[in-house]
Structures are given as C-alpha cells and as structure tokens.
Motif scaffolding. Structure first.
Motif, short mmCIF file in Angstrom:
data_model
loop_
_atom_site.label_atom_id
_atom_site.label_comp_id
_atom_site.label_asym_id
_atom_site.label_seq_id
_atom_site.Cartn_x
_atom_site.Cartn_y
_atom_site.Cartn_z
N THR A 36 25.50 41.93 25.59
CA THR A 36 25.27 43.05 24.69
C THR A 36 26.48 43.98 24.75
OG1 THR A 36 24.23 44.53 26.30
CG2 THR A 36 22.79 42.92 25.20
N PRO A 37 26.75 44.75 23.70
CA PRO A 37 27.89 45.65 23.70
C PRO A 37 27.78 46.75 24.75
CG PRO A 37 26.96 45.49 21.49
CD PRO A 37 26.05 44.76 22.42
N ASP A 38 26.56 47.19 25.02
CA ASP A 38 26.39 48.33 25.93
C ASP A 38 26.20 47.93 27.38
OD1 ASP A 38 24.03 47.21 24.95
OD2 ASP A 38 22.92 49.08 24.98
N GLY A 40 27.08 44.58 28.54
CA GLY A 40 27.92 43.44 28.89
C GLY A 40 27.06 42.22 29.17
N GLU A 41 27.48 41.42 30.15
CA GLU A 41 26.77 40.19 30.46
C GLU A 41 25.55 40.46 31.33
OE1 GLU A 41 28.68 36.15 31.19
OE2 GLU A 41 28.13 36.82 33.22
N GLY A 109 23.54 45.11 13.06
CA GLY A 109 24.00 44.24 14.12
C GLY A 109 23.75 42.77 13.82
N ASP A 111 22.50 39.13 15.89
CA ASP A 111 21.92 38.47 17.05
C ASP A 111 22.16 36.97 16.91
OD1 ASP A 111 19.49 40.46 18.24
OD2 ASP A 111 20.03 40.81 16.16
N ARG A 124 23.33 36.50 22.27
CA ARG A 124 24.45 37.41 21.99
C ARG A 124 23.97 38.47 21.00
NH1 ARG A 124 28.27 35.76 25.69
NH2 ARG A 124 27.83 33.57 26.01
N TYR A 126 25.48 41.85 18.91
CA TYR A 126 26.68 42.60 18.52
C TYR A 126 26.28 43.77 17.65
CZ TYR A 126 29.01 38.40 20.15
OH TYR A 126 29.43 37.35 20.92
N ASP A 128 27.87 48.15 16.76
CA ASP A 128 28.89 49.15 17.02
C ASP A 128 28.31 50.20 17.96
OD1 ASP A 128 30.65 51.34 16.94
OD2 ASP A 128 31.20 50.95 14.86
N GLU A 129 28.66 50.10 19.23
CA GLU A 129 28.13 51.01 20.24
C GLU A 129 28.55 52.46 19.99
OE1 GLU A 129 27.77 51.46 25.07
OE2 GLU A 129 29.17 50.02 24.25
#
Length: 144
Positions: A36-38, A40-41, A109, A111, A124, A126, A128-129
């Motif tokens: 996730t963008p906020d 990470g893994e 977003g 997915d 995954r 994505y 824009d955080e």
C-alpha cells in the motif's frame, strides 16, 4: 466471472458496504503479501487485516464506486473511487494516532489482487497518499 473477480468483489464489499474484518481475514492467504502507498509492504494475513481495520475504523461507512473492473487469469484489477467521512481515529505507520478530522475524503485508486485456491496471495493498492492527507487537512497550507 472467475474466482479472482469473485474474491476481489467480496473484499471490496467487506471493507466498504458491509465492513467485516472476519471476512477480510478469510479472503487472504495466511502468508499473503500486500503493498500500500501508506504502509508499504505488509507480510501475512494479520498485518493486512490490521491495515484494513485502520481504514474501516477511520472511515466507517465508506463507499466504493467502481470505474473499471478487469480479470485476467488469477488476477482481478479494479479502478475506482473510495469515499467517506473520517470520523474515527487514524493510526499512522509511525505508531501515532490522529484524531478524526470529520472531513470528507474521495480517493481514486487501483487495486490488484492475485488469487490462488480461493484466497488472495498478492495484493497491490495504489492511490495518491498526498491527496488523501490533503483532503484530511494534514498538509501545510504553504508548499514545501
């Protein structure tokens, strides 16, 4: 509709329309990996469910409007808009907790979920955080 599409649709429902973290947990393989963008893994079902718990508590009653929906083999891909009001605390990756802002958020977003044996093994997300943080009023008024 294939298995990947069915699982992705159930996940979307379980984090928005009918929030249910038990369903979310059941949809991920125990050793699943998510990005996730906020955050990470994220490795493992428990970490992924904790992520969704944060989102469902921070924006209860969120909705998701699908813009595009695809399935290719064992992978489902969605593009859509996640919307709601931040009425719950938001846990940050650094361990801090932000109080509710009471602001509306609308996040576009994508997915991507790869499914094996009825469970998501790779996920995954994505978005824009910075846009998300700005909508919550958490960015300075002046440019950096």
């Amino acid at each position: 509709m294939g298995e990947a599409r069915e699982v992705m649709d159930r996940l979307t429902d379980a984090v928005t329309t009918h929030p249910d973290l038990e369903v979310v947990a059941d949809l991920y393989a125990e050793d699943a990996v998510a990005f996730t963008p906020d955050e990470g893994e994220l490795r493992g079902r428990d970490a992924i469910v904790a992520y969704w718990r944060t989102m469902t508590e921070a924006v209860p009653g969120a909705t998701y409007r699908t813009l595009h929906s695809y399935e290719a083999g064992d992978t489902a891909i969605d593009e859509g808009v996640y919307s709601g009001r931040n009425t719950g605390p938001l846990e940050l990756p650094n361990g801090e907790t932000l109080p509710p802002t009471q602001r509306e958020v609308r996040i576009r977003g994508v997915d991507i979920a790869t499914v094996k044996d009825g469970r998501i093994v790779d996920y995954r997300l994505y978005f824009d955080e910075m846009d998300f943080l700005g909508q919550l009023g958490l960015l300075p008024d002046e440019p950096f």
